[in-house]
Design a protein around this motif. Structure first.
Motif, PDB file in Angstrom:
ATOM      1  N   THR A  30      45.622 -19.288 -55.832  1.00 51.18           N
ATOM      2  CA  THR A  30      45.193 -18.997 -54.464  1.00 51.18           C
ATOM      3  C   THR A  30      45.198 -17.485 -54.237  1.00 51.18           C
ATOM      4  O   THR A  30      44.274 -16.928 -53.651  1.00 51.18           O
ATOM      5  CB  THR A  30      46.111 -19.709 -53.449  1.00 51.18           C
ATOM      6  N   SER A  33      42.103 -15.799 -55.416  1.00 55.99           N
ATOM      7  CA  SER A  33      40.963 -15.869 -54.502  1.00 55.99           C
ATOM      8  C   SER A  33      41.105 -14.867 -53.357  1.00 55.99           C
ATOM      9  O   SER A  33      40.111 -14.364 -52.839  1.00 55.99           O
ATOM     10  CB  SER A  33      40.830 -17.273 -53.901  1.00 55.99           C
ATOM     11  N   PHE A  34      42.345 -14.604 -52.941  1.00 55.86           N
ATOM     12  CA  PHE A  34      42.546 -13.693 -51.815  1.00 55.86           C
ATOM     13  C   PHE A  34      42.372 -12.230 -52.204  1.00 55.86           C
ATOM     14  O   PHE A  34      42.147 -11.388 -51.350  1.00 55.86           O
ATOM     15  CB  PHE A  34      43.933 -13.905 -51.203  1.00 55.86           C
ATOM     16  N   GLU A  36      40.084 -10.689 -53.581  1.00 56.91           N
ATOM     17  CA  GLU A  36      38.741 -10.157 -53.319  1.00 56.91           C
ATOM     18  C   GLU A  36      38.608  -9.631 -51.884  1.00 56.91           C
ATOM     19  O   GLU A  36      37.843  -8.698 -51.618  1.00 56.91           O
ATOM     20  CB  GLU A  36      37.716 -11.266 -53.632  1.00 56.91           C
ATOM     21  N   ARG A  40      36.682  -5.967 -49.676  1.00 61.12           N
ATOM     22  CA  ARG A  40      35.536  -6.058 -48.761  1.00 61.12           C
ATOM     23  C   ARG A  40      35.500  -4.876 -47.809  1.00 61.12           C
ATOM     24  O   ARG A  40      36.537  -4.266 -47.539  1.00 61.12           O
ATOM     25  CB  ARG A  40      35.660  -7.327 -47.894  1.00 61.12           C
ATOM     26  N   PRO A  41      34.309  -4.589 -47.251  1.00 70.04           N
ATOM     27  CA  PRO A  41      34.256  -3.540 -46.221  1.00 70.04           C
ATOM     28  C   PRO A  41      35.081  -3.930 -44.989  1.00 70.04           C
ATOM     29  O   PRO A  41      35.740  -3.086 -44.389  1.00 70.04           O
ATOM     30  CB  PRO A  41      32.769  -3.432 -45.882  1.00 70.04           C
ATOM     31  N   ILE A  42      35.049  -5.202 -44.600  1.00 70.88           N
ATOM     32  CA  ILE A  42      35.884  -5.675 -43.500  1.00 70.88           C
ATOM     33  C   ILE A  42      36.980  -6.534 -44.121  1.00 70.88           C
ATOM     34  O   ILE A  42      36.741  -7.662 -44.532  1.00 70.88           O
ATOM     35  CB  ILE A  42      35.061  -6.466 -42.464  1.00 70.88           C
ATOM     36  N   LYS A  44      39.318  -8.553 -43.526  1.00 73.93           N
ATOM     37  CA  LYS A  44      39.962  -9.447 -42.576  1.00 73.93           C
ATOM     38  C   LYS A  44      39.214 -10.764 -42.551  1.00 73.93           C
ATOM     39  O   LYS A  44      37.985 -10.776 -42.516  1.00 73.93           O
ATOM     40  CB  LYS A  44      39.914  -8.792 -41.187  1.00 73.93           C
ATOM     41  N   VAL A  45      39.945 -11.856 -42.581  1.00 72.12           N
ATOM     42  CA  VAL A  45      39.337 -13.175 -42.419  1.00 72.12           C
ATOM     43  C   VAL A  45      40.016 -13.870 -41.235  1.00 72.12           C
ATOM     44  O   VAL A  45      41.155 -13.556 -40.917  1.00 72.12           O
ATOM     45  CB  VAL A  45      39.480 -14.027 -43.711  1.00 72.12           C
ATOM     46  N   PRO A  46      39.321 -14.796 -40.568  1.00 69.33           N
ATOM     47  CA  PRO A  46      39.866 -15.347 -39.315  1.00 69.33           C
ATOM     48  C   PRO A  46      40.854 -16.497 -39.499  1.00 69.33           C
ATOM     49  O   PRO A  46      41.223 -17.148 -38.529  1.00 69.33           O
ATOM     50  CB  PRO A  46      38.603 -15.826 -38.588  1.00 69.33           C
ATOM     51  N   THR A  47      41.312 -16.721 -40.709  1.00 71.74           N
ATOM     52  CA  THR A  47      42.022 -17.958 -41.056  1.00 71.74           C
ATOM     53  C   THR A  47      43.253 -18.257 -40.193  1.00 71.74           C
ATOM     54  O   THR A  47      43.477 -19.393 -39.799  1.00 71.74           O
ATOM     55  CB  THR A  47      42.432 -17.895 -42.531  1.00 71.74           C
ATOM     56  N   LEU A  48      44.090 -17.272 -39.918  1.00 72.37           N
ATOM     57  CA  LEU A  48      45.325 -17.543 -39.157  1.00 72.37           C
ATOM     58  C   LEU A  48      45.221 -17.061 -37.710  1.00 72.37           C
ATOM     59  O   LEU A  48      46.227 -16.734 -37.083  1.00 72.37           O
ATOM     60  CB  LEU A  48      46.539 -16.909 -39.845  1.00 72.37           C
ATOM     61  N   TYR A 305      48.995 -18.404 -46.147  1.00 72.09           N
ATOM     62  CA  TYR A 305      47.923 -19.393 -45.976  1.00 72.09           C
ATOM     63  C   TYR A 305      48.412 -20.803 -46.297  1.00 72.09           C
ATOM     64  O   TYR A 305      48.234 -21.725 -45.499  1.00 72.09           O
ATOM     65  CB  TYR A 305      46.749 -19.022 -46.877  1.00 72.09           C
ATOM     66  N   LEU A 306      49.055 -20.954 -47.451  1.00 72.43           N
ATOM     67  CA  LEU A 306      49.464 -22.308 -47.858  1.00 72.43           C
ATOM     68  C   LEU A 306      50.547 -22.863 -46.936  1.00 72.43           C
ATOM     69  O   LEU A 306      50.509 -24.023 -46.543  1.00 72.43           O
ATOM     70  CB  LEU A 306      49.944 -22.299 -49.314  1.00 72.43           C
TER      71      LEU A 306
END
Lengths: 316, 199
Positions: A30, A33-34, A36, A40-42, A44-48, A305-306
């Protein structure tokens, strides 16, 4: 990888000792996968989004705490930091009252570092929230062991069959305990090496080889993991002087030649240059010390995440 | 009634109580449809050099790859193929039991300035595409984003539509469309499965 078939079912991450090889594999995959997201330019992901994480640090920490903070922010969690100075923790509040107060604020996850072993475990039993151990005394520091394993896997492609030398202050290190559990579970051979005064009794019962000279420990190692001399954790000095320690047990370029030609050099930080490690080794081409810091963020994102997917009532 | 399909480890019918109803496309028909879709993509995108195909994990990826092969055969242009894992952008993470596995996103070219053709096997509620758009925009500002799907089964819950559609299949809510590819499942076909009420 076996992680294809397994699902994470723990509310808390308290140590490596209780994890199965499949769970460790899932955490590392896991994290892969994170990693990467950090490129990124941004970043941040909206997951939490809408989840609250409390970082509760009863001991000073810069690296681990900021690593957790970055991981939390990259997952869009809201985070709050509590540290000992200036808080009720310093004003005589008992741990149990602290726990109840935290519970009343309904966090989703609590990251805790404490000087006494077992404190995260006690909190985990009392809180609905998931608890992540960020270091409890000289007991465990699971996310450090995971990021070390992640870094090794990145360079060697595997953990099984590797020879890992862990050198330095074995007695006072929580990093070493978590690492021994993780590496032996995943099929690596661990040799611990260092001064007799810094070696806990019966350490071989953890399934490791023991060497009392740096040279013996280094011979044939694929991975060389240095530990910091934890001057603040020792009641008294276990050796006459830092200079003498370096002369006998410091990792120098000359000594590193005993390890495999492609051996990597790791250190959980903060380093004491000229005590356990020579500057030219720390900055050399075999050193992956700063990579460890980068990977720490990915590993902690994976843990957050998990764990965030399991609530107290669902835990199996 | 056997409810286990012949091959494939991760077919829909294996983890839910589903029975196959009928096969709507076999391998030959699928190949023909994908060829026609590739033709439409070429027709509507004069600037192929700027095109980036992005497959949504899992079965949008083989669709994107096959479209790229067909486009190269027709025009001699190699169109890059990226992979989008939308797990971290899903809107149902808090309602499902354990966290789904994250397998990662790889984009072979900057999104900035590209025309992106998102590819997925089935268009249903539109929520996957919404998540994919959000993720894609975090990588930059594409010149345009278009959508290609093999099957459009209706029942949208968001205002989203495809630009290139392989086949429209009217379905009911009790039905599941199962698309399988040689590379992911060992067999190439599209089937309708029916959700059986638990006995």
């Amino acid at each position: 990888m076996t992680s294809e078939t397994i699902r994470w079912t723990r509310k808390d991450l308290l140590g490596i000792a209780e994890l199965s090889p499949a769970e460790i594999g899932l955490l590392l995959d896991t994290a892969e996968s994170f990693s990467e997201i950090g490129e990124r330019p941004i970043k941040k992901v909206p997951t939490l989004r809408g989840k609250t994480v409390i970082n509760l640090f009863f001991e000073a920490s810069t690296r681990t705490r900021s690593s957790f903070e970055i991981a939390e922010k990259r997952l869009s969690a809201d985070n709050i930091n509590f540290s000992t100075s200036g808080s009720a923790l310093e004003k005589g509040e008992s741990l149990i009252d602290t726990a109840l107060n935290l519970q009343a604020m309904a966090p989703d996850l609590v990251v805790i570092r404490h000087g006494s072993p077992g404190v995260p475990h006690m909190l985990a039993r009392r809180l609905q929230a998931g608890v992540i151990n960020a270091g409890d005394g000289a007991h465990e520091h699971p996310t450090q062991a995971l990021l070390d394993a992640f870094t090794i896997r990145r360079h060697k492609g595997r953990l099984a069959g590797l020879r890992v030398a862990i050198l330095g202050d074995i007695e006072h290190s929580r990093v070493v305990r978590s690492n021994i559990h993780l590496l032996t579970k995943m099929g690596a051979t661990v040799v611990v090496g260092g001064a007799r005064t810094l070696m806990p009794t019966a350490v071989e019962k953890l399934g490791v080889e023991v060497a009392y000279s740096l040279e013996d420990a280094l011979r044939g190692a694929d991975v060389v993991m240095m530990l910091r001399i934890q001057l603040e954790r020792q009641g008294k000095m276990s050796f006459p002087s830092a200079k003498e320690y370096f002369r006998l047990f410091g990792l120098t370029r000359e000594r590193l030649k005993l390890a495999q030609d492609d051996a990597i050099v790791m250190h959980p930080g903060p380093m004491n240059r000229g005590v356990e490690i020579a500057s030219d080794v720390a900055d050399g081409s075999r050193s992956v010390i700063l990579e460890q810091v980068t990977h720490g963020v990915s590993v902690r994102m994976a843990v957050l995440y998990l764990l965030s997917g399991v609530t107290a009532s669902e835990e199996s | 009634m056997p409810r286990v399909p012949p091959t494939g480890a991760r077919l829909n019918s294996m983890h839910e109580n589903l029975t196959p109803k009928n096969t709507i496309l076999d391998a030959k028909q699928m190949a023909r449809i994908i060829r026609r879709m590739a033709g439409e993509v070429v027709e509507t995108n004069r600037d192929l050099a700027n095109l980036l195909l992005v497959g949504i994990r899992t079965r949008g990826v083989p669709l994107a790859e096959q479209l790229a092969v067909e486009i190269e055969r027709m025009e001699g242009v190699k169109v890059p193929v990226g992979v989008l894992d939308i797990t971290l952008y899903r809107d149902d993470l808090s309602t499902i039991a354990a966290q789904p596995q994250v397998k990662g996103t790889t984009l072979p070219r900057p999104v900035e300035g590209s025309t992106v053709l998102l590819c997925d096997d089935v268009l249903y509620t539109g929520r996957t595409v919404r998540a994919a758009l959000d993720e894609l925009l975090d990588f930059g500002r594409p010149r345009a984003v278009k959508l290609a799907v093999l099957i459009d089964r209706g029942h949208r819950e968001l205002p989203i539509q495809a630009d290139v559609v392989g086949k429209k299949v009217p379905t009911s809510g009790d039905e599941v469309i199962e698309v399988t590819f040689q590379s992911t499942d060992g067999i190439e076909q599209v089937r309708i499965l029916e959700r059986k009420a638990p006995r």
